[in-house]
Design a protein around this motif. Structure first.
Motif, mmCIF file in Angstrom:
data_model
loop_
_atom_site.group_PDB
_atom_site.id
_atom_site.type_symbol
_atom_site.label_atom_id
_atom_site.label_comp_id
_atom_site.label_asym_id
_atom_site.label_seq_id
_atom_site.Cartn_x
_atom_site.Cartn_y
_atom_site.Cartn_z
ATOM 1 N N THR A 5 24.619 11.646 31.591
ATOM 2 C CA THR A 5 23.218 11.259 31.811
ATOM 3 C C THR A 5 23.096 10.365 33.036
ATOM 4 O OG1 THR A 5 23.030 11.157 29.404
ATOM 5 C CG2 THR A 5 21.161 10.386 30.654
ATOM 6 N N SER A 6 23.255 10.817 34.199
ATOM 7 C CA SER A 6 23.577 12.153 34.664
ATOM 8 C C SER A 6 25.078 12.245 34.980
ATOM 9 C CB SER A 6 22.792 12.426 35.960
ATOM 10 O OG SER A 6 23.259 11.550 36.995
ATOM 11 N N GLN A 65 19.918 17.329 29.341
ATOM 12 C CA GLN A 65 18.681 17.865 28.773
ATOM 13 C C GLN A 65 18.303 17.147 27.477
ATOM 14 O OE1 GLN A 65 16.594 19.837 30.220
ATOM 15 N NE2 GLN A 65 15.182 20.018 28.509
ATOM 16 N N ARG A 108 16.047 14.402 28.377
ATOM 17 C CA ARG A 108 14.778 14.879 28.930
ATOM 18 C C ARG A 108 13.828 15.370 27.852
ATOM 19 N NH1 ARG A 108 17.718 17.882 33.949
ATOM 20 N NH2 ARG A 108 17.786 16.082 35.357
ATOM 21 N N GLU A 109 14.369 15.820 26.723
ATOM 22 C CA GLU A 109 13.523 16.280 25.620
ATOM 23 C C GLU A 109 12.790 15.121 24.942
ATOM 24 O OE1 GLU A 109 16.142 18.388 23.040
ATOM 25 O OE2 GLU A 109 16.424 20.070 24.424
ATOM 26 N N GLN A 110 13.326 13.902 25.071
ATOM 27 C CA GLN A 110 12.702 12.684 24.546
ATOM 28 C C GLN A 110 12.453 12.733 23.040
ATOM 29 O OE1 GLN A 110 9.575 10.910 27.012
ATOM 30 N NE2 GLN A 110 10.175 12.216 28.733
ATOM 31 N N ASN A 160 13.777 4.413 34.899
ATOM 32 C CA ASN A 160 12.870 5.477 34.463
ATOM 33 C C ASN A 160 11.895 4.940 33.409
ATOM 34 O OD1 ASN A 160 14.282 5.320 32.064
ATOM 35 N ND2 ASN A 160 15.349 7.258 32.343
ATOM 36 N N HIS A 172 9.477 7.006 37.310
ATOM 37 C CA HIS A 172 10.135 7.999 36.443
ATOM 38 C C HIS A 172 10.391 9.292 37.217
ATOM 39 C CE1 HIS A 172 11.332 9.743 32.600
ATOM 40 N NE2 HIS A 172 10.679 10.833 32.959
ATOM 41 N N TYR A 173 9.435 9.674 38.047
ATOM 42 C CA TYR A 173 9.603 10.890 38.854
ATOM 43 C C TYR A 173 10.814 10.754 39.773
ATOM 44 C CZ TYR A 173 9.082 14.206 42.637
ATOM 45 O OH TYR A 173 9.338 15.175 43.565
ATOM 46 N N SER A 193 14.105 10.858 37.573
ATOM 47 C CA SER A 193 14.423 12.097 36.865
ATOM 48 C C SER A 193 14.462 13.331 37.764
ATOM 49 C CB SER A 193 13.415 12.334 35.739
ATOM 50 O OG SER A 193 12.103 12.470 36.250
ATOM 51 N N LYS A 194 13.659 13.334 38.837
ATOM 52 C CA LYS A 194 13.567 14.519 39.682
ATOM 53 C C LYS A 194 14.345 14.391 40.994
ATOM 54 C CE LYS A 194 10.807 16.591 36.801
ATOM 55 N NZ LYS A 194 11.282 17.739 35.987
ATOM 56 N N THR A 201 18.758 11.328 39.810
ATOM 57 C CA THR A 201 19.755 11.905 38.901
ATOM 58 C C THR A 201 20.220 13.284 39.352
ATOM 59 O OG1 THR A 201 17.984 12.759 37.472
ATOM 60 C CG2 THR A 201 18.966 10.633 36.872
#
Length: 228
Positions: free
Chosen positions: A10-11, A46, A49-51, A121, A154-155, A158-159, A162
């Motif tokens: 992660t990651s 993932q 990311r599913e939270q 994040n 957060h963007y 995460s985008k 990572t």
């Protein structure tokens, strides 16, 4: 040396950085011709990311038990956000999880800092797992960016970060956030994402930076060598 279990993924950029730092820091004590024995469980990012908090808790509990059964004497989670599982997992295993906020608090106390800005994040900044630990154990107050900036942060994490993407736009954004947090009273900044210290170096900031990755890795080495 104690056998340490690492939970990564992660990651995977973060996991590599942890593995590199732990080996480098341990080498300063045992010689760079040696390296500590480590157990690494790298999972799919993932999951985070599913939270789905219940799924995250149960998965980390399962992994922690596997590492304990395999002989690990302690566990290090190689990222900031997954420490959200600490209160759920720690009481259900027989070995310690080395909490990242413990490393943060010890460093902040040495630096004489009582108010810290927290960058990362969305789950890390809006969650209570770092602020509550720091307040409870070190009487340190934690400040986060205004709501309007949290989604943007957060963007970037995460985008971009990572995924190994480090841009001038992201650097400028976080430098501005540090300025705003300092205006609220923050005396230092928690780089609450493993990739943030890769984006922003000490020379890029006029504020004291607390690199969670570096401090956490040192905590891991202290544990391995019996100094923690």
């Amino acid at each position: 040396m104690k056998l340490l279990g690492l939970i990564g993924g992660t990651s995977w950029y973060s996991t590599i950085e942890y593995y590199k730092l732990i080996n480098e820091l341990a080498g300063e004590h045992i010689g760079h011709d040696q390296n500590p024995s480590l157990l690494i469980y790298s999972q799919n990012i993932q999951l985070m990311r599913e939270q789905d908090k219940e799924k995250i808790n149960q998965t980390y509990l399962e992994i922690s038990r596997k590492l304990e059964s395999a002989g690990a004497k302690g566990i290090l989670i190689c990222a900031n956000t997954p420490h959200m599982v600490y209160d759920f997992v720690q009481p259900q295993i027989g070995i310690p999880i080395l909490h990242i906020a413990e490393a943060i608090g010890r460093k902040a106390k040495k630096m004489g800092l009582q108010k810290l800005g927290l960058l990362g994040n969305r789950p890390t900044m809006t969650g209570d797992f770092i602020p509550s630990y720091l307040k409870r154990n070190f009487d340190i107050e934690t400040l986060i960016p205004d709501t309007e900036f949290i989604d943007r942060s957060h963007y970037f994490v995460s985008k971009e970060l990572t995924l190994g993407i480090f841009t001038d736009e992201a650097k400028s954004f976080y430098q501005k956030q540090m300025e705003l947090l300092a205006g609220k009273g923050a005396e230092g900044m928690i780089m609450g994402c493993t990739e943030l210290p890769l984006l922003i170096k000490e020379e890029d900031s006029e504020y004291p930076l607390i690199s969670t990755t570096q401090l956490h890795a040192q905590m891991a080495v202290d544990f391995i060598l019996g100094a923690y």
